[in-house]
Design an enzyme around this catalytic site. Structure first.
Site, short mmCIF file in Angstrom:
data_model
loop_
_atom_site.label_atom_id
_atom_site.label_comp_id
_atom_site.label_asym_id
_atom_site.label_seq_id
_atom_site.Cartn_x
_atom_site.Cartn_y
_atom_site.Cartn_z
N GLY A 290 37.82 32.73 41.34
CA GLY A 290 37.18 33.82 41.12
C GLY A 290 35.66 33.38 39.96
N ASP B 257 40.41 33.00 32.43
CA ASP B 257 41.90 33.16 32.00
C ASP B 257 42.61 32.16 30.86
OD1 ASP B 257 41.79 35.20 33.85
OD2 ASP B 257 43.07 33.91 35.33
N ARG C 23 34.26 39.15 33.37
CA ARG C 23 34.29 37.83 33.75
C ARG C 23 32.70 37.73 34.32
NH1 ARG C 23 37.54 37.67 39.77
NH2 ARG C 23 35.85 38.37 41.12
#
Lengths: 386, 386
Positions: free
Chosen positions: B11, B137, B291
């Site tokens: 990601g 994360d 993000r």
């Protein structure tokens, strides 16, 4: 003594406190008002005598950086100009020698201003009420745009561009549906088209001003997905079908103004796409962030909101009643219009701001939104990666 | 000729392109690499010979302002070091005289780096593979924090504070549940506690490191709602019950790495609260914005990400293999650790970063998060409005 009170109502914005600061500055700079009060929680503070005295010397400029309604807001509605609450308000207003009231809010709040004005006239109490507009929805009549809108546009356009860049990461993507606020007006969703100037905008935009046709929606998606392997869509929270009925709305769920509670349309549209086309989807709601992201507020918007507050005080000192509205020709000006012209009306986006089939903004619409372009939107992608 | 290739996977983050820029700068400043390529869509570009040549003279600094994975990412996984895809990669690598590979990604990508290294050793082809970490994360082992995390923290803390100000507008509110990403680690949700330094944080925080107990959750809410008339909660996307099972997860829905698809937990918790306590609720997902919000990226994070990329090239030119990891004592340093120590592991937040009952961050946790405080968080509310 001639005192004044300022109150906030309706949903907060990133710049409503800038309007408050404008009121404060005009109070500090002008003669005519002895004490300015802020009412806690809108009309509620005026009913319950919950007022804060504003310091005539203090620097309140940090208010321009604070989102939300710093005094507190309320969704209280006066039934009519005979509402018994008005007698309570009269008592408080008399007790504090208040002769100027500034109502900062949306079209519901302008309705409050109208009723207050009629009531004071009837009971023969000298009190000048001036409305100050705010709404991110841009749906207030008699305004070329509303304070609050440009900051929401900033958040929406920048986030849309950033999401577009994120979505570019994968060759084969999904159908991504982003949901903006805006109630019955499509201004916010349509503003996302500004991102297309940088090739980082949505493929499709749907707004309440264009009847939503399920089959055409699914056809649009199928066509673009076949071509690009992904689809990026922005929708208004309140789409309507050809009969003018809200899509997926829960008519049993009304707020205290009798408005239908909206939201989650992007999720429901994603479910539809998954079911009908079998394509993976992702829904994104800009949710409260679009109205409170003061870290990305538009500097112009702060100035406009401030000026509406400042001019409200100026008009009131001339004993002029009404709503401060924003007009833009070459320059932005602030004019007073009657309460009834703003109260309870909705300024829809003109139909010709959208293309004929109703799935994207037209050139005419782009012309309008250009006002809100911000230099900070620019993004410089090295050409080999475009 | 000794050439190199850089690839992005997993990601995207707001700063992965800053790591790319670090690789480019080291390439431009050092001798040893003749041509640097960027691989389109991660490993896919290396398999299909889809490479972009990077200009040795050009200024690519705008990459530090662009979110997403500019070269494209892929969620492709090598089965093992005998995967037939590796033979295709060998062909492309040989064709372009590539002897250095930089894999920029999360723990899955470090697994790829490990398999590539073992494969090249087995077939006796000289190629140095170096991993560059990225993840919002913060769950990569051997790193005191991961590039990408601090920018997500910036977005989360600022948005949480702005939402807290928005929620202050109404006297009587709802239960508002905000959802962060983070997969099996609670770092992102817990970071929202930084907002409490300004009295604009959540009342409750729930993370996967603390077993979620429905009854205690409802009790917490009831208590705070009775006291304050509203409750503000931040939750991780992946909460687990006392048996370690995901809450509300759809075990039939796996991604290409075999991970359970998460999301919408805030909505499901809202449904629970409405049903069990009859209180109005609102769910908010920070979704992709957390993000990709490069407009609010952390300057430190950009520097850290850049330095990881830069050091990856330096290590490779010394023929050192492994993952560039971030260590922080007084200063931040960049060290090389073996692939196996990062690949496929998850760095959970220590349990004692949360309080004993597991509904908020502990003092120990606050100590950790202090590193990510940004001056721009400061908000100056005039005291009469606090």
């Amino acid at each position: 003594m001639k005192n004044a009170v300022y109150l906030q109502s309706g949903g907060p914005t990133a710049v409503i406190n800038s309007s408050f600061y404008g009121v404060i500055k005009a109070y500090q700079e002008n003669q005519g008002i002895d004490v300015l009060y802020g009412s806690r929680f809108g009309l509620q503070g005026l009913i319950e005598d919950n007022l804060i005295e504003i310091n005539k010397e203090k620097d309140y400029s940090s208010l321009t950086k604070i989102p939300g309604a710093i005094l507190g807001s309320a969704r209280l509605r006066l039934k009519d100009e005979f509402d018994p609450l008005l007698d309570q308000i009269l008592e408080v207003v008399k007790k504090h020698d208040i002769h100027y009231i500034y109502c900062n809010g949306g079209n519901d709040s302008m309705d409050t201003g109208d009723k207050l004005t009629k009531f004071f006239k009837r009971v023969n109490y000298p009190c000048t009420v001036v409305g100050i507009c705010k709404t991110i929805d841009n749906d207030l009549c008699e305004n070329d745009f509303s304070p609050g809108f440009a900051s929401a546009v900033n958040y929406i356009v920048k986030s849309t561009m950033e999401i577009a860049l994120d979505l570019k990461a994968y060759k084969k993507g999904r159908v991504t549906i982003v949901e903006t606020m805006g109630r019955d007006a499509g201004w916010l969703a349509a503003s996302s088209s500004l991102a297309n100037r940088y090739n980082l905008g949505p493929d499709l935009i749907y707004v309440p001003e264009c009847a939503f046709k399920k089959e055409e929606f699914l056809e649009d998606i199928k066509r673009i997905y076949q071509e690009k392997g992904k689809v990026f869509i922005v929708v208004s929270e309140a789409l309507k079908d050809e009969n003018g009925e809200y899509l997926f709305a829960d008519t049993n769920n009304l707020d205290s103004f009798g408005h239908i509670q909206l939201g989650s349309i992007s999720m429901k549209l994603c479910d539809l796409v998954k079911k009908e086309l079998g394509i993976n989807t992702r829904y994104i709601e800009y949710n409260l962030m679009q109205r409170c992201a003061s870290h990305i507020a538009s500097q112009n918007d702060i100035t406009w909101a401030y000026s509406c507050g400042y001019n409200a005080v100026k008009f009131s000192l001339e004993n002029k009643v009404g709503v401060v509205s924003i007009k833009k020709k070459e320059e932005v000006t602030y004019q007073l219009v009657p309460f009834e012209k703003v109260a309870n009306h909705v300024r829809h986006m003109p139909r010709n701001y959208m293309n004929e089939i109703g799935n994207f903004v037209s050139q005419k619409g782009e012309e309008y939104f250009k006002t809100f372009i911000d230099d900070s939107f620019k993004i410089d992608i090295p050409e080999e990666f475009r």
